[in-house]
Design an enzyme around this catalytic site. Structure first.
Site, PDB file in Angstrom:
ATOM      1  N   HIS A  95      -2.985  65.561  23.095  1.00 28.64           N
ATOM      2  CA  HIS A  95      -2.662  64.981  21.783  1.00 28.64           C
ATOM      3  C   HIS A  95      -2.389  66.115  20.791  1.00 28.64           C
ATOM      4  O   HIS A  95      -3.062  67.138  20.822  1.00 28.64           O
ATOM      5  CB  HIS A  95      -3.813  64.100  21.290  1.00 28.64           C
ATOM      6  N   GLU A 167       4.981  61.188  20.615  1.00 31.61           N
ATOM      7  CA  GLU A 167       4.354  61.066  19.300  1.00 31.61           C
ATOM      8  C   GLU A 167       4.859  62.184  18.402  1.00 31.61           C
ATOM      9  O   GLU A 167       4.291  63.289  18.401  1.00 31.61           O
ATOM     10  CB  GLU A 167       2.835  61.187  19.427  1.00 31.61           C
TER      11      GLU A 167
HETATM   12  P1  13P Z   1      -1.159  56.802  13.695  1.00 30.09           P
HETATM   13  O1  13P Z   1      -0.866  55.487  14.327  1.00 30.09           O
HETATM   14  O2  13P Z   1      -2.338  56.784  12.760  1.00 30.09           O
HETATM   15  O3  13P Z   1       0.053  57.426  13.081  1.00 30.09           O
HETATM   16  O4  13P Z   1      -1.617  57.778  14.872  1.00 30.09           O
HETATM   17  C1  13P Z   1      -0.855  57.835  16.022  1.00 30.09           C
HETATM   18  C2  13P Z   1      -1.591  58.586  17.034  1.00 30.09           C
HETATM   19  O5  13P Z   1      -1.938  59.746  16.842  1.00 30.09           O
HETATM   20  C3  13P Z   1      -1.953  57.894  18.277  1.00 30.09           C
HETATM   21  O6  13P Z   1      -2.387  58.780  19.238  1.00 30.09           O
END
Ligand code: 13P
Length: 253
Positions: A95, A167
């Site tokens: 992440h 992401e």
């Molecule tokens: P948000 O949905 O708060 O933008 O976070 C996304 C995330 O980091 C999921 O792993």
């Protein structure tokens, strides 16, 4: 046909009573959603609670990181087989909230991916570019570099045992989601790269989008042909935000 998958990344939030209310609500509301796989990734101390409450249901659970070592003098670390003891199916790997604090490199994330699949856990492998990289048009280069580190470690057949999550860092926690078109372009590019190695893996691997997914944008995002669901942060902190997102995924044919 890939089934939609929605994963709650509860990050470092929650408490025993709060988790209880969330999981209870989720169990109640998602039992009717038949076109969807759903999972909740909780902080380590709450894995036992998740296991106790979700065992026997259709909702899976998992952790948000793990060591690449099986055991040893690694104070503060948690091994893959410990996660299995608590019934985890998934573990988030790489992440950006860990990468950008220097806890994770492309190589260490790939090692964790390898350690996860070795014991049968499904890594949810995160890739994504910073705002500067995005503005410079480097989304493809960055995500392919992160993905390639895993493929170099485990091969495309190893990759097939996990889930990918695109992401974009600039979309995480900002309330500014990537447009469905941008997310689709990057996901199609990643899937295309995987297809150049193995078409069937590309056809079957699930690639999620994460970054400010909300009730208001979930339907549009999930309607994109390469977006197989979402990795949800802030909107997974309560059922009133999370369940409509699950419903949106469930409603896509
Ligand atoms: P948000 O949905 O708060 O933008 O976070 C996304 C995330 O980091 C999921 O792993």
């Amino acid at each position: 046909m890939r089934r939609k998958l929605v994963i709650a990344n509860r990050k470092m939030y929650g408490s025993i009573p709060d988790n209880q209310a969330f999981l209870k609500g989720l169990l109640h509301e998602t039992c009717a959603l038949k076109n969807l796989d759903c999972a909740v990734c909780v902080p380590y101390p709450y894995l036992y609670q998740a296991q106790t409450m979700l065992a026997g249901s259709s909702i899976a659970w998992g952790a948000q990181n793990m060591s690449c070592h099986e055991y040893g003098p690694y104070t503060g670390s948690v091994s893959p087989s410990m996660l299995l003891e608590f019934g985890c199916e998934y573990v988030i790997i790489g992440h950006s909230e860990r990468r950008r604090r220097g806890y994770e490199s492309d190589n260490s994330a790939a090692e964790r991916f390898e350690a996860a699949i070795k014991v049968g856990l499904k890594p949810v492998f995160c890739v994504g570019e910073t705002l500067e990289e995005h503005k410079a048009g480097y989304a493809h280069q960055v995500t392919i570099r992160e993905l390639s580190a895993v493929i170099d470690h485990v091969g495309v057949m190893g990759l097939a045992q996990g889930v990918l999550a695109y992401e974009p860092i600039w979309a995480i926690g900002t309330g500014k989601s990537a447009s469905p078109e941008h997310a689709q372009t990057v996901l199609a590019f990643l899937r295309g790269h995987i297809a150049s190695l193995d078409e069937s893996v590309a056809e079957n691997i699930r690639i999620l989008y994460g970054g400010s997914v909300r009730t208001a944008n979930a339907k549009e995002l999930f309607a994109m042909p390469d977006i197989d669901g979402g990795l949800i942060g802030s909107a997974s902190l309560n059922t009133s935000d999370f369940i409509p997102i699950c419903r949106a995924a469930n409603a896509i044919d």
